[in-house]
Design a protein around this motif. Structure first.
Motif, PDB file in Angstrom:
ATOM      1  N   GLY A  93       0.827  -1.207   0.000  1.00  0.00           N
ATOM      2  CA  GLY A  93       0.000   0.000   0.000  1.00  0.00           C
ATOM      3  C   GLY A  93       0.861   1.256   0.000  1.00  0.00           C
ATOM      4  N   CYS A  94       1.949   1.236   0.769  1.00  0.00           N
ATOM      5  CA  CYS A  94       2.868   2.383   0.783  1.00  0.00           C
ATOM      6  C   CYS A  94       3.565   2.538  -0.566  1.00  0.00           C
ATOM      7  N   VAL A  95       3.937   1.421  -1.181  1.00  0.00           N
ATOM      8  CA  VAL A  95       4.586   1.478  -2.491  1.00  0.00           C
ATOM      9  C   VAL A  95       3.612   2.031  -3.531  1.00  0.00           C
ATOM     10  N   GLY A  96       2.366   1.554  -3.522  1.00  0.00           N
ATOM     11  CA  GLY A  96       1.365   2.062  -4.459  1.00  0.00           C
ATOM     12  C   GLY A  96       1.092   3.545  -4.250  1.00  0.00           C
ATOM     13  N   PHE A  97       1.046   3.955  -2.995  1.00  0.00           N
ATOM     14  CA  PHE A  97       0.865   5.373  -2.668  1.00  0.00           C
ATOM     15  C   PHE A  97       2.050   6.185  -3.189  1.00  0.00           C
ATOM     16  N   GLY A  98       3.274   5.681  -2.961  1.00  0.00           N
ATOM     17  CA  GLY A  98       4.475   6.376  -3.426  1.00  0.00           C
ATOM     18  C   GLY A  98       4.550   6.467  -4.941  1.00  0.00           C
ATOM     19  N   ILE A  99       4.149   5.410  -5.625  1.00  0.00           N
ATOM     20  CA  ILE A  99       4.141   5.438  -7.089  1.00  0.00           C
ATOM     21  C   ILE A  99       3.165   6.491  -7.601  1.00  0.00           C
ATOM     22  N   THR A 100       1.992   6.563  -6.987  1.00  0.00           N
ATOM     23  CA  THR A 100       0.994   7.548  -7.405  1.00  0.00           C
ATOM     24  C   THR A 100       1.511   8.969  -7.220  1.00  0.00           C
ATOM     25  N   TRP A 104       2.365  11.638 -10.177  1.00  0.00           N
ATOM     26  CA  TRP A 104       1.681  12.922 -10.138  1.00  0.00           C
ATOM     27  C   TRP A 104       2.679  14.077 -10.224  1.00  0.00           C
ATOM     28  N   PHE A 105       3.775  13.994  -9.453  1.00  0.00           N
ATOM     29  CA  PHE A 105       4.799  15.040  -9.497  1.00  0.00           C
ATOM     30  C   PHE A 105       5.510  15.060 -10.861  1.00  0.00           C
ATOM     31  N   TYR A 106       5.705  13.923 -11.461  1.00  0.00           N
ATOM     32  CA  TYR A 106       6.355  13.847 -12.767  1.00  0.00           C
ATOM     33  C   TYR A 106       5.532  14.588 -13.822  1.00  0.00           C
ATOM     34  N   PHE A 107       4.234  14.365 -13.814  1.00  0.00           N
ATOM     35  CA  PHE A 107       3.385  15.021 -14.815  1.00  0.00           C
ATOM     36  C   PHE A 107       3.063  16.477 -14.470  1.00  0.00           C
ATOM     37  N   ARG A 108       3.324  16.910 -13.250  1.00  0.00           N
ATOM     38  CA  ARG A 108       3.092  18.292 -12.854  1.00  0.00           C
ATOM     39  C   ARG A 108       4.279  19.191 -13.152  1.00  0.00           C
TER      40      ARG A 108
END
Length: 110
Positions: A93-100, A104-108
């Motif tokens: 869950g932490c890994v999935g949260f971190g990936i999201t 998000w930061f990459y596309f921002r």
């Protein structure tokens, strides 16, 4: 007296032991397999695996359910299994949260 096929009063059926009856509960220990994993821990693992695909949508619930599973397992004093599943669900869950968050930061970026 009825002679219909499947009639429980015939000799073939009289020799069989009675089966479970409606309204009669079974013992809770008999319905659970000895090596069964706690359902909360299994749910945390499932949500953690899904968080790798769905990200934050199932990542936060995986962490929440995993923590609840660990608390429930601690209260059970070793009678339930699944601590590894709960911890794996929390980590995934932490890994999935971190990936999201990373995506998000990459596309921002400008």
């Amino acid at each position: 007296m009825s002679i219909l096929p499947g009639d429980p009063n015939t000799g073939a059926f009289r020799d069989l032991p009675p089966g479970p009856h409606s309204g009669v509960g079974t013992a809770p220990d008999e319905s659970r397999a000895g090596n069964a994993i706690d359902s909360r821990a299994r749910n945390a693992l499932t949500l953690g695996l899904l968080s790798l695909l769905l990200g934050i949508v199932t990542g936060i619930p995986a962490i929440w359910v995993g923590r609840q599973a660990l608390a429930h397992l601690d209260a059970a004093d070793g009678t339930l299994r699944g601590r590894w599943a709960a911890w794996t669900g929390i980590v995934l869950g932490c890994v999935g949260f971190g990936i999201t968050i990373s995506v998000w930061f990459y596309f921002r970026q400008p």
